[in-house]
Design a protein around this motif. Structure first.
Motif: not given
Ligand code: HEC
Length: 410
Positions: A105, A172, A334-335, A339, A345, A352-353, A381, A386, A388
């Motif tokens: 990730l 990242r 996709k998310c 989430h 996953w 997450p968060k 993502p 995924s 996007l």
């Molecule tokens: C494979 C798993 C995965 C997918 C798919 C994914 N995320 Fe995440 N997301 C994470 C993880 C892990 C974190 C925590 C990241 C961190 O520790 O800062 C996160 C954190 C976030 C956060 C919060 C960040 C914060 O610090 O407040 C947002 C908003 C977010 N994701 C939006 C999305 C969106 C919108 C999508 C789809 C377009 C998406 N994510 C898809 C794994 C995923």
């Protein structure tokens, strides 16, 4: 329970990391300022280099600096090194716990390179070591040459490393890798150069010999580098909470710009500490470079090309249905494998968060964060796992705009 334990380990390490960092950087700022404020006085003991008077916490302090060393070693000597070591050890532990354990990730972007987890980790570790070796080599070669040549060489080294990692790792992962290399250079300067040099001086003193001033000179060079690297490294460490900084196409250029900005700010304070007129001119290049950084993050945003699906926007004071349903479908597909209340996953035990993106409500409530993480940056993502697409990002952007318009009563 395991999830909770892991989070607790993480916050305790982070706590230690920040506190050790404060202690290290605080003492380093203090000594730089002290060093620059030293004044000559003919009544000072022999071999002394200058004195300073300070007032703090209900008392007066009289400090005298000896260069290279006093004639006789005092019975008790306070060393400053554990702050630096503790910062590195806790930082590396965090890197391992978050970035290495979750490499799929946080480090890997399969579109750039489909590394196995262990490969990404090995490259990161070897990269940290090589970063130090190259920097050290440049410093050794440049000790007698012009300081500006050295500065430019270091800037080129760091920029090329940032670029290389941005090609290999996820946004990242690349960003944090550069932060780790710079932090490691700073700590290695203490561990491998400054402290051993001072140990040699102490040994010479104990055996009644005249210490070699070379050690002081080298230590001073490295200590100065640490001074100039401090602000950029801190920027990188806090920057990983800001997707527009770490997750746009030219984040590696932003790092180079911040390196220069941080150095300019330090330069301002370094001159100020000597009691001379501070160089207020630094403000101009700083403003220009910050503007340039903003511009770079803007042009590095995902490219939002819309596909030709004609959305009929109803002018009613609520979210147009089509915009909402398009965006929701994309976000759910996709998310929400991650989430959601029960993520699909592997090994993910909760959203997450704690950000769930399943229902219309979830999406509307989190739209600002969704926007910062997936429309104006590539942060989510993670590693675009995924896939996007840019037109999908554009759809999410439309929903964000529709909601903002309603919020602003347009
Ligand atoms: C494979 C798993 C995965 C997918 C798919 C994914 N995320 Fe995440 N997301 C994470 C993880 C892990 C974190 C925590 C990241 C961190 O520790 O800062 C996160 C954190 C976030 C956060 C919060 C960040 C914060 O610090 O407040 C947002 C908003 C977010 N994701 C939006 C999305 C969106 C919108 C999508 C789809 C377009 C998406 N994510 C898809 C794994 C995923």
């Amino acid at each position: 329970m395991i999830f909770l334990l892991q989070e607790w380990i993480e916050i305790i390490l982070r706590w230690l990391h920040v506190i050790a960092g404060i202690a290290w950087i605080g003492s380093s700022f203090y000594f730089i300022a002290l060093d620059l404020s030293l004044k000559q006085n003919k009544d000072l003991p022999s071999k002394s280099h200058g004195e300073a008077w300070q007032v703090h916490g209900g008392g007066f302090y009289h400090l005298v600096k000896y260069l290279v060393a006093p004639s006789r070693l005092p019975a008790e000597l306070t060393w400053f090194k554990w702050e630096a070591y503790a910062t590195w050890v806790s930082g590396f532990a965090l890197l391992a716990l978050i970035y290495y354990a979750g490499a799929e990730l946080y480090m890997i972007d399969i579109v750039k390179y489909d590394f196995e987890k262990y490969e990404a980790i090995i490259i990161s570790i070897i990269g940290i070591i090589i970063g130090w070796l190259l920097y050290d080599l440049i410093c050794r070669m440049a000790l007698k040459t012009n300081v500006y040549v050295l500065i430019i060489a270091i800037l080129i080294l760091v920029s090329s490393m940032s670029w290389l990692y941005s090609e290999l790792f996820s946004y990242r992962g690349a960003y944090m890798q550069v932060g780790t290399v710079l932090g490691t250079i700073m700590v290695a300067n203490v561990l491998m150069i400054i402290i051993p040099g001072q140990k040699k001086v102490v040994t010479s003193l104990l055996s009644g010999e005249e210490p070699d001033p070379k050690h002081g000179m080298i230590a001073k060079q490295r200590s100065l580098h640490n001074n100039y690297l401090t602000l950029p490294v801190i920027f990188i460490m806090i920057g990983n909470h800001y997707p527009f900084v770490y997750a746009t196409s030219y984040s590696w250029i932003i790092i180079s710009l911040i390196l220069i900005i941080g150095a300019l700010i330090r330069h301002f304070f370094n001159v100020k500490h000597t009691g001379e007129n501070p160089p207020y001119w630094v403000l101009f290049p700083i403003i220009i470079l910050i503007t340039l950084s903003i511009y770079v993050s803007e042009i590095g945003k995902p490219n939002l090309e819309l596909k030709n699906n004609k959305t009929t926007v109803k002018l009613i004071p609520k979210i147009p249905e089509l915009i909402l349903s398009n965006a929701q479908e994309i976000i759910v597909s996709k998310c929400s494998m991650c989430h959601s209340k029960e993520p699909l996953w592997e090994n993910m035990r909760s959203a997450p968060k704690l950000i769930k993106l399943e229902t219309t409500e979830d999406i509307i409530n989190n739209i600002d964060k969704i926007y910062t993480h997936s429309v104006i940056s590539f942060a989510m993502p993670p590693g675009n796992i995924s896939f996007l697409e840019s037109h999908e990002r554009a759809e999410i952007g439309k929903l964000y705009e529709a909601i903002s318009n309603i919020k602003n009563n347009k």
